[in-house]
Design a protein around this motif. Structure first.
Motif, PDB file in Angstrom:
ATOM      1  N   GLY A   1      -3.050  -6.293   8.719  1.00  0.00           N
ATOM      2  CA  GLY A   1      -4.498  -6.471   8.843  1.00  0.00           C
ATOM      3  C   GLY A   1      -5.026  -7.315   7.700  1.00  0.00           C
ATOM      4  N   PRO A   2      -6.294  -7.179   7.355  1.00  0.00           N
ATOM      5  CA  PRO A   2      -6.867  -7.980   6.267  1.00  0.00           C
ATOM      6  C   PRO A   2      -6.145  -7.740   4.942  1.00  0.00           C
ATOM      7  CG  PRO A   2      -8.584  -6.919   7.531  1.00  0.00           C
ATOM      8  CD  PRO A   2      -7.293  -6.338   8.001  1.00  0.00           C
ATOM      9  N   PHE A   3      -5.997  -8.806   4.167  1.00  0.00           N
ATOM     10  CA  PHE A   3      -5.303  -8.731   2.891  1.00  0.00           C
ATOM     11  C   PHE A   3      -6.239  -8.449   1.724  1.00  0.00           C
ATOM     12  CE2 PHE A   3      -1.321 -11.567   3.714  1.00  0.00           C
ATOM     13  CZ  PHE A   3      -1.102 -10.936   4.917  1.00  0.00           C
ATOM     14  N   ARG A   4      -7.495  -8.837   1.861  1.00  0.00           N
ATOM     15  CA  ARG A   4      -8.430  -8.700   0.744  1.00  0.00           C
ATOM     16  C   ARG A   4      -9.849  -8.565   1.268  1.00  0.00           C
ATOM     17  NH1 ARG A   4     -11.470 -13.102  -1.237  1.00  0.00           N
ATOM     18  NH2 ARG A   4     -11.355 -14.933   0.111  1.00  0.00           N
ATOM     19  N   THR A   5     -10.776  -8.280   0.358  1.00  0.00           N
ATOM     20  CA  THR A   5     -12.204  -8.317   0.674  1.00  0.00           C
ATOM     21  C   THR A   5     -12.880  -9.274  -0.292  1.00  0.00           C
ATOM     22  OG1 THR A   5     -12.675  -6.416  -0.755  1.00  0.00           O
ATOM     23  CG2 THR A   5     -12.273  -5.958   1.582  1.00  0.00           C
TER      24      THR A   5
ATOM     25  N   GLU B   1       0.863  -1.174   0.000  1.00  0.00           N
ATOM     26  CA  GLU B   1       0.000   0.000   0.000  1.00  0.00           C
ATOM     27  C   GLU B   1       0.910   1.239   0.000  1.00  0.00           C
ATOM     28  OE1 GLU B   1      -3.567  -0.211  -0.085  1.00  0.00           O
ATOM     29  OE2 GLU B   1      -3.221  -2.325  -0.416  1.00  0.00           O
ATOM     30  N   ASP B   2       0.903   2.041   1.031  1.00  0.00           N
ATOM     31  CA  ASP B   2       1.731   3.254   1.050  1.00  0.00           C
ATOM     32  C   ASP B   2       2.934   3.128   1.989  1.00  0.00           C
ATOM     33  OD1 ASP B   2       0.310   3.206   3.393  1.00  0.00           O
ATOM     34  OD2 ASP B   2      -0.291   5.308   3.325  1.00  0.00           O
ATOM     35  N   ARG B   3       3.283   1.906   2.373  1.00  0.00           N
ATOM     36  CA  ARG B   3       4.375   1.682   3.322  1.00  0.00           C
ATOM     37  C   ARG B   3       5.519   0.905   2.681  1.00  0.00           C
ATOM     38  NH1 ARG B   3       1.391  -1.613   7.831  1.00  0.00           N
ATOM     39  NH2 ARG B   3       3.501  -1.809   8.627  1.00  0.00           N
ATOM     40  N   THR B   4       6.738   1.285   3.035  1.00  0.00           N
ATOM     41  CA  THR B   4       7.906   0.511   2.645  1.00  0.00           C
ATOM     42  C   THR B   4       8.273  -0.376   3.822  1.00  0.00           C
ATOM     43  OG1 THR B   4       8.704   2.246   1.179  1.00  0.00           O
ATOM     44  CG2 THR B   4      10.321   0.620   1.918  1.00  0.00           C
ATOM     45  N   LEU B   5       8.419  -1.664   3.578  1.00  0.00           N
ATOM     46  CA  LEU B   5       8.725  -2.624   4.634  1.00  0.00           C
ATOM     47  C   LEU B   5      10.067  -3.283   4.347  1.00  0.00           C
ATOM     48  CD1 LEU B   5       5.264  -4.457   4.728  1.00  0.00           C
ATOM     49  CD2 LEU B   5       5.942  -2.420   6.003  1.00  0.00           C
ATOM     50  N   CYS B   6      10.875  -3.433   5.373  1.00  0.00           N
ATOM     51  CA  CYS B   6      12.130  -4.185   5.273  1.00  0.00           C
ATOM     52  C   CYS B   6      11.877  -5.550   5.883  1.00  0.00           C
ATOM     53  CB  CYS B   6      13.248  -3.479   6.023  1.00  0.00           C
ATOM     54  SG  CYS B   6      13.751  -1.950   5.241  1.00  0.00           S
ATOM     55  N   VAL B   7      12.098  -6.573   5.084  1.00  0.00           N
ATOM     56  CA  VAL B   7      11.836  -7.943   5.552  1.00  0.00           C
ATOM     57  C   VAL B   7      13.008  -8.846   5.195  1.00  0.00           C
ATOM     58  CG1 VAL B   7       9.332  -7.703   5.410  1.00  0.00           C
ATOM     59  CG2 VAL B   7      10.567  -8.568   3.466  1.00  0.00           C
ATOM     60  N   ARG B   8      13.100  -9.911   5.904  1.00  0.00           N
ATOM     61  CA  ARG B   8      14.176 -10.870   5.692  1.00  0.00           C
ATOM     62  C   ARG B   8      13.953 -11.616   4.373  1.00  0.00           C
ATOM     63  NH1 ARG B   8      17.901 -12.108   8.896  1.00  0.00           N
ATOM     64  NH2 ARG B   8      18.958 -14.094   9.016  1.00  0.00           N
ATOM     65  N   GLU B   9      15.013 -11.747   3.594  1.00  0.00           N
ATOM     66  CA  GLU B   9      14.950 -12.508   2.350  1.00  0.00           C
ATOM     67  C   GLU B   9      14.540 -13.944   2.683  1.00  0.00           C
ATOM     68  OE1 GLU B   9      17.750 -12.833  -1.567  1.00  0.00           O
ATOM     69  OE2 GLU B   9      18.719 -12.779   0.372  1.00  0.00           O
TER      70      GLU B   9
ATOM     71  N   THR C   1       7.832 -15.357   3.137  1.00  0.00           N
ATOM     72  CA  THR C   1       6.675 -15.266   2.246  1.00  0.00           C
ATOM     73  C   THR C   1       6.038 -13.891   2.397  1.00  0.00           C
ATOM     74  OG1 THR C   1       5.086 -16.121   3.843  1.00  0.00           O
ATOM     75  CG2 THR C   1       6.183 -17.745   2.400  1.00  0.00           C
ATOM     76  N   VAL C   2       5.291 -13.490   1.384  1.00  0.00           N
ATOM     77  CA  VAL C   2       4.570 -12.218   1.442  1.00  0.00           C
ATOM     78  C   VAL C   2       3.615 -12.214   2.634  1.00  0.00           C
ATOM     79  CG1 VAL C   2       2.868 -10.783   0.243  1.00  0.00           C
ATOM     80  CG2 VAL C   2       4.800 -11.740  -1.020  1.00  0.00           C
ATOM     81  N   ALA C   3       2.904 -13.310   2.851  1.00  0.00           N
ATOM     82  CA  ALA C   3       1.953 -13.382   3.964  1.00  0.00           C
ATOM     83  C   ALA C   3       2.648 -13.176   5.300  1.00  0.00           C
ATOM     84  CB  ALA C   3       1.208 -14.718   3.954  1.00  0.00           C
ATOM     85  N   ALA C   4       3.758 -13.878   5.526  1.00  0.00           N
ATOM     86  CA  ALA C   4       4.484 -13.734   6.790  1.00  0.00           C
ATOM     87  C   ALA C   4       5.004 -12.311   6.959  1.00  0.00           C
ATOM     88  CB  ALA C   4       5.624 -14.742   6.858  1.00  0.00           C
ATOM     89  N   ALA C   5       5.525 -11.721   5.890  1.00  0.00           N
ATOM     90  CA  ALA C   5       6.044 -10.357   5.962  1.00  0.00           C
ATOM     91  C   ALA C   5       4.948  -9.367   6.340  1.00  0.00           C
ATOM     92  CB  ALA C   5       6.665  -9.970   4.626  1.00  0.00           C
ATOM     93  N   LEU C   6       3.787  -9.502   5.716  1.00  0.00           N
ATOM     94  CA  LEU C   6       2.691  -8.577   6.007  1.00  0.00           C
ATOM     95  C   LEU C   6       2.146  -8.777   7.416  1.00  0.00           C
ATOM     96  CD1 LEU C   6       0.778  -8.524   2.592  1.00  0.00           C
ATOM     97  CD2 LEU C   6       2.576  -6.988   3.417  1.00  0.00           C
TER      98      LEU C   6
END
Length: 119
Positions: free
Chosen positions: A51-55, A29-37, A40-45
């Protein structure tokens, strides 16, 4: 009933590992996130309180990851402009742009009428 999903949520999980040198930057969305290489996208978020990923398409009900193994499809997000990507099966990579998926994804019918191996 429409659920507001763009607000800030507390992180559901924490990591006991330092990020170290093996990190990537992703945009959610509007945030830059630093995550471990290798995350997974789900774990990072989830680690960053997304919060919720979809509707859902019919009632706009908020959804988030459930099974974390690709069975339930509750974690669908848009990745680099491609809709309906399973966040639990997609690994993060540097520069990835992720967005929540609202309702049903649009179908690309630009090659409608093209022959796909038949007649």
């Amino acid at each position: 009933m429409h659920t507001e999903i763009a607000r800030a949520y507390p992180a559901l999980f924490t990591s006991d590992e330092d990020l170290g040198a093996d990190t990537v930057r992703i945009q959610f969305e509007d945030r830059t996130l630093c995550v471990r290489e290798g995350t997974t996208v789900a774990a990072a978020l989830l680690l960053h309180g997304a919060g919720p990923f979809r509707t859902t398409p019919v009632k706009s009900s908020a959804r988030a990851p459930y099974c974390m193994m690709g069975v339930c499809f509750e974690c669908l997000v848009e990745v680099d402009g491609k809709a309906s990507r399973q966040a639990c099966l997609t690994m993060v990579r540097d520069g990835m742009v992720i967005k929540r998926q609202h309702g049903a994804s649009a179908l690309d019918l630009s090659d409608e009428g093209a022959h796909h191996g038949c007649c």
